[in-house]
Design an enzyme around this catalytic site. Structure first.
Site, mmCIF file in Angstrom:
data_model
loop_
_atom_site.group_PDB
_atom_site.id
_atom_site.type_symbol
_atom_site.label_atom_id
_atom_site.label_comp_id
_atom_site.label_asym_id
_atom_site.label_seq_id
_atom_site.Cartn_x
_atom_site.Cartn_y
_atom_site.Cartn_z
ATOM 1 N N SER A 126 0.860 -1.000 0.049
ATOM 2 C CA SER A 126 -0.069 0.095 -0.232
ATOM 3 C C SER A 126 0.815 1.120 -0.022
ATOM 4 O O SER A 126 0.272 2.145 -0.295
ATOM 5 C CB SER A 126 -0.958 -0.038 1.273
ATOM 6 O OG SER A 126 -0.264 -0.210 2.575
ATOM 7 N N LYS A 165 4.748 -11.467 3.479
ATOM 8 C CA LYS A 165 3.245 -11.390 3.230
ATOM 9 C C LYS A 165 2.963 -11.762 1.513
ATOM 10 O O LYS A 165 3.655 -10.821 0.930
ATOM 11 C CB LYS A 165 2.585 -10.429 3.854
ATOM 12 C CG LYS A 165 0.964 -10.561 3.481
ATOM 13 C CD LYS A 165 -0.078 -9.593 4.462
ATOM 14 C CE LYS A 165 -0.159 -8.462 3.607
ATOM 15 N NZ LYS A 165 -0.521 -8.204 2.364
ATOM 16 N N GLU A 193 -0.143 -12.221 -1.309
ATOM 17 C CA GLU A 193 -1.849 -12.517 -1.561
ATOM 18 C C GLU A 193 -1.981 -13.767 -2.339
ATOM 19 O O GLU A 193 -0.867 -14.355 -3.239
ATOM 20 C CB GLU A 193 -1.920 -11.033 -2.716
ATOM 21 C CG GLU A 193 -1.962 -9.805 -1.824
ATOM 22 C CD GLU A 193 -2.446 -8.826 -2.572
ATOM 23 O OE1 GLU A 193 -3.168 -8.994 -3.739
ATOM 24 O OE2 GLU A 193 -2.274 -7.592 -2.192
ATOM 25 N N GLU A 243 -9.144 -9.864 4.046
ATOM 26 C CA GLU A 243 -9.163 -8.383 3.735
ATOM 27 C C GLU A 243 -10.642 -8.494 2.956
ATOM 28 O O GLU A 243 -10.880 -8.651 2.175
ATOM 29 C CB GLU A 243 -8.263 -7.580 2.770
ATOM 30 C CG GLU A 243 -8.541 -6.266 2.500
ATOM 31 C CD GLU A 243 -7.380 -5.583 1.986
ATOM 32 O OE1 GLU A 243 -6.374 -6.113 1.926
ATOM 33 O OE2 GLU A 243 -7.837 -4.314 1.322
#
Ligand code: KIV
Length: 285
Positions: free
Chosen positions: A63, A131, A133, A200
């Protein structure tokens, strides 16, 4: 690597920390069903210093593409960007586990590509894990890395790197098919050895089901207060942006406070009230 060295004699951004022991990945994993995990994003050394003692996990999220660089999505974020910010956050923290997001394109092509990228992240930042996705399709990668010394946090539900496939950033899990797919994703990632999973932008009941069904901690963002922890983008929760999504609670209004402070500064510069006698160096007698 140069990222790991810091001249503390010249850095005002590196105060001596109070002695403390950094949390570990097994300690995070053991928090399943216990005291909720506190996780926030951090991209810079100073923010890491300010957040560190209050958090269990600092995430150097991709982000940063939007928050720091003003990019339209996370897709253009590079491994080099993640490594530079990751190393800064490790330098600024002494307590939290630091995790680095694997950016788009750095891990999807093959197990070997994922390992090479993640190994660079670990070696050049000093972070404790990464991390990434993805759901069932990424499970072999999660297993490959986890079995080779790279702890992996999964990320299911709304996965922003897949924005073009998903068609937007809306909440997920509203249809039966999507609901079932996201549960399968979480199960696959957990079974592959992820030490924790971010869920999320999923409907609350789905977040609760995932949390109940997988053996590792599930950290929610736009999910449910029944998750094993929560994460937010720090700049969102501090109120640095006027527009915040539904799932963000603004714990402060930093944008308003910065604007007011800068307005006062500008007025004092223009009126010559600043610098005052306390901010100038008197001549020696
Ligand atoms: O990139 C990021 O900041 C994230 C969190 C919002 C979970 O992935």
């Amino acid at each position: 690597m140069s990222h790991l060295t810091l001249d503390t004699a010249t850095s005002r951004a590196n105060p001596t920390p109070a002695p403390m022991k950094r949390l570990t990945i097994p300690a995070i994993r053991n928090r399943k069903g216990k005291e909720p995990l506190v996780m926030l994003t951090a991209y810079t050394v100073r923010m890491a210093q300010l957040l560190d003692t209050h958090c269990d996990i600092l995430l150097v999220g991709d982000s940063l593409g939007q928050v720091i660089y003003g990019l339209p999505s996370t897709l253009p974020v590079t491994l080099d960007m993640m490594i530079a910010h990751g190393a800064a956050v490790v330098r600024g923290s002494y307590h939290s586990v630091v995790l680095i997001d694997m950016p788009f394109g750095s891990y999807e092509a093959s197990l070997e590509a994922a390992f090479a990228s993640a190994a660079r992240v670990m070696a050049e930042t000093g972070a404790a894990g990464v991390k990434m996705e993805g759901g069932e399709a990424m499970a072999p990668t999660v297993r490959f890395l986890s079995e080779r010394g790279i702890p992996v946090m999964g990320h299911v539900g709304l996965t922003p790197q897949a924005v073009n496939t998903l068609g937007g950033y809306g909440a997920r899990g509203r249809t039966n098919a999507e609901h079932a797919k996201i549960i399968a994703d979480a199960r696959a990632i957990a079974d592959a050895g992820a030490f924790a999973i971010v869920a999320e932008g999923v409907v609350e009941t789905l977040a609760n089901t995932i949390t109940a069904e997988v053996s590792c901690p599930v950290i929610g963002i736009g999910a449910s207060n029944q998750c094993d922890g929560q994460v937010l983008v720090t700049e969102d929760m501090l109120g640095l942006f006027e527009r915040t999504p539904r799932f963000v609670k603004r714990f402060d209004d930093l944008a308003g406070r910065i604007s007011a402070a800068v307005e006062t500064y500008a007025a004092e510069v223009r009126s010559r009230a600043f610098p005052g006698p306390e901010q100038v160096y008197p001549a020696r007698d």
